[in-house]
Design a protein around this motif. Sequence first.
Motif, short mmCIF file in Angstrom:
data_model
loop_
_atom_site.label_atom_id
_atom_site.label_comp_id
_atom_site.label_asym_id
_atom_site.label_seq_id
_atom_site.Cartn_x
_atom_site.Cartn_y
_atom_site.Cartn_z
N ARG A 11 79.98 43.70 6.70
CA ARG A 11 79.09 42.52 6.66
C ARG A 11 79.25 41.70 7.94
NH1 ARG A 11 80.76 39.32 1.94
NH2 ARG A 11 82.30 40.92 1.54
N GLN A 12 80.47 41.47 8.35
CA GLN A 12 80.71 40.70 9.57
C GLN A 12 80.15 41.42 10.78
OE1 GLN A 12 84.95 40.16 9.17
NE2 GLN A 12 84.68 38.14 8.25
N PHE A 13 80.27 42.74 10.81
CA PHE A 13 79.72 43.54 11.89
C PHE A 13 78.20 43.40 11.93
CE2 PHE A 13 78.26 47.56 13.71
CZ PHE A 13 78.99 47.58 14.90
N VAL A 14 77.56 43.47 10.77
CA VAL A 14 76.10 43.29 10.69
C VAL A 14 75.72 41.90 11.20
CG1 VAL A 14 74.16 43.00 9.08
CG2 VAL A 14 75.72 44.96 8.84
N TRP A 15 76.43 40.89 10.77
CA TRP A 15 76.10 39.52 11.18
C TRP A 15 76.26 39.33 12.69
CZ3 TRP A 15 79.53 37.52 6.66
CH2 TRP A 15 78.83 37.67 5.46
N ARG A 16 77.17 40.05 13.30
CA ARG A 16 77.38 39.94 14.75
C ARG A 16 76.38 40.77 15.56
NH1 ARG A 16 82.73 40.72 13.36
NH2 ARG A 16 82.65 42.85 14.11
N HIS A 17 75.95 41.93 15.04
CA HIS A 17 75.22 42.88 15.88
C HIS A 17 73.82 43.27 15.41
CE1 HIS A 17 78.77 43.54 18.30
NE2 HIS A 17 79.46 43.73 17.20
N ILE A 18 73.48 43.07 14.17
CA ILE A 18 72.19 43.54 13.66
C ILE A 18 71.33 42.34 13.28
CG2 ILE A 18 71.01 44.96 11.94
CD1 ILE A 18 72.76 46.59 13.86
N ARG A 19 70.15 42.25 13.91
CA ARG A 19 69.28 41.10 13.64
C ARG A 19 68.00 41.45 12.90
NH1 ARG A 19 71.40 40.29 18.81
NH2 ARG A 19 69.52 40.98 19.87
N SER A 20 67.72 42.76 12.76
CA SER A 20 66.49 43.13 12.07
C SER A 20 66.62 44.52 11.45
CB SER A 20 65.30 43.11 13.04
OG SER A 20 65.37 44.21 13.93
N VAL A 21 65.75 44.80 10.50
CA VAL A 21 65.71 46.13 9.89
C VAL A 21 65.22 47.14 10.93
CG1 VAL A 21 64.67 47.53 8.07
CG2 VAL A 21 65.38 45.18 7.58
N GLU A 22 64.30 46.74 11.77
CA GLU A 22 63.82 47.62 12.84
C GLU A 22 64.99 48.07 13.72
OE1 GLU A 22 60.64 47.45 16.50
OE2 GLU A 22 61.77 45.65 16.00
N GLN A 23 65.82 47.14 14.13
CA GLN A 23 66.98 47.47 14.95
C GLN A 23 67.90 48.45 14.23
OE1 GLN A 23 69.64 44.20 15.58
NE2 GLN A 23 70.57 45.11 17.39
N LEU A 24 68.13 48.21 12.96
CA LEU A 24 68.96 49.10 12.15
C LEU A 24 68.34 50.49 12.04
CD1 LEU A 24 71.44 49.55 10.37
CD2 LEU A 24 70.12 48.61 8.46
N LYS A 99 72.84 52.69 0.24
CA LYS A 99 72.56 51.37 -0.35
C LYS A 99 71.67 50.55 0.58
CE LYS A 99 77.00 51.41 -2.65
NZ LYS A 99 78.28 50.80 -2.88
N PRO A 100 70.46 51.04 0.83
CA PRO A 100 69.61 50.36 1.82
C PRO A 100 69.28 48.92 1.46
CG PRO A 100 68.35 52.01 0.60
CD PRO A 100 69.79 52.19 0.23
N VAL A 101 69.03 48.64 0.22
CA VAL A 101 68.67 47.27 -0.17
C VAL A 101 69.84 46.33 0.07
CG1 VAL A 101 68.02 45.78 -2.11
CG2 VAL A 101 66.93 48.02 -1.81
N ARG A 102 71.05 46.76 -0.25
CA ARG A 102 72.24 45.93 -0.03
C ARG A 102 72.44 45.63 1.46
NH1 ARG A 102 71.92 44.12 -4.68
NH2 ARG A 102 72.95 45.19 -6.37
N VAL A 103 72.21 46.63 2.29
CA VAL A 103 72.38 46.42 3.73
C VAL A 103 71.30 45.47 4.24
CG1 VAL A 103 72.32 47.52 6.01
CG2 VAL A 103 73.57 48.60 4.12
N ILE A 104 70.06 45.64 3.80
CA ILE A 104 68.98 44.74 4.22
C ILE A 104 69.28 43.32 3.76
CG2 ILE A 104 66.53 44.19 3.87
CD1 ILE A 104 66.08 47.29 3.83
#
Length: 128
Positions: A11-24, A99-104
Amino acid sequence: MAEEDIPLEIRQFVWRHIRSVEQLEILVLLWSKPNAGWSVQTVYDIVLSSKPSVEQWLEEFVRLGVFEKTTGLPPTFSYVATGETAAQFEALARLYKTKPVRVIETIFRRDRDPAQGFADAFKIKNKP
C-alpha cells in the motif's frame, strides 16, 4: 476495504509510486513480458487511453529505472527493474492480477491513511 488484503508495504509503495490505473496497467503489461520491446503505439493499442499519456508514463518509468528505452525508430521500452524495486513492482503486479479491485481502491484511497494525511498537513506549499 479489507486493508489486510493488501500488505501495508505494498500500500505504501502504491501511494508513493502509482497515481493512476493507466500507469499500473502499463507497468503490469511490460512486467508480464520483460523481454519484449514495446512501442508507444503497441502499449496504446492494448491500454486504450491516450498516446501522450502512455508516452508520459513510459518515460516516467524510464526515469525511475523501471523501464529501459531504445533509440530505434520507433523507440521501444522494456521492463528492467531489479532488486527491491523489482520485488515490490512484481508483488504489486501479482496482487493486481488476483485482486484488481483492492489494488484500484488502494490507488484512490491514498488520502485515507490518517498518518499520511496528518504529515501532509505540514508540507510547505509554494504560493502561485
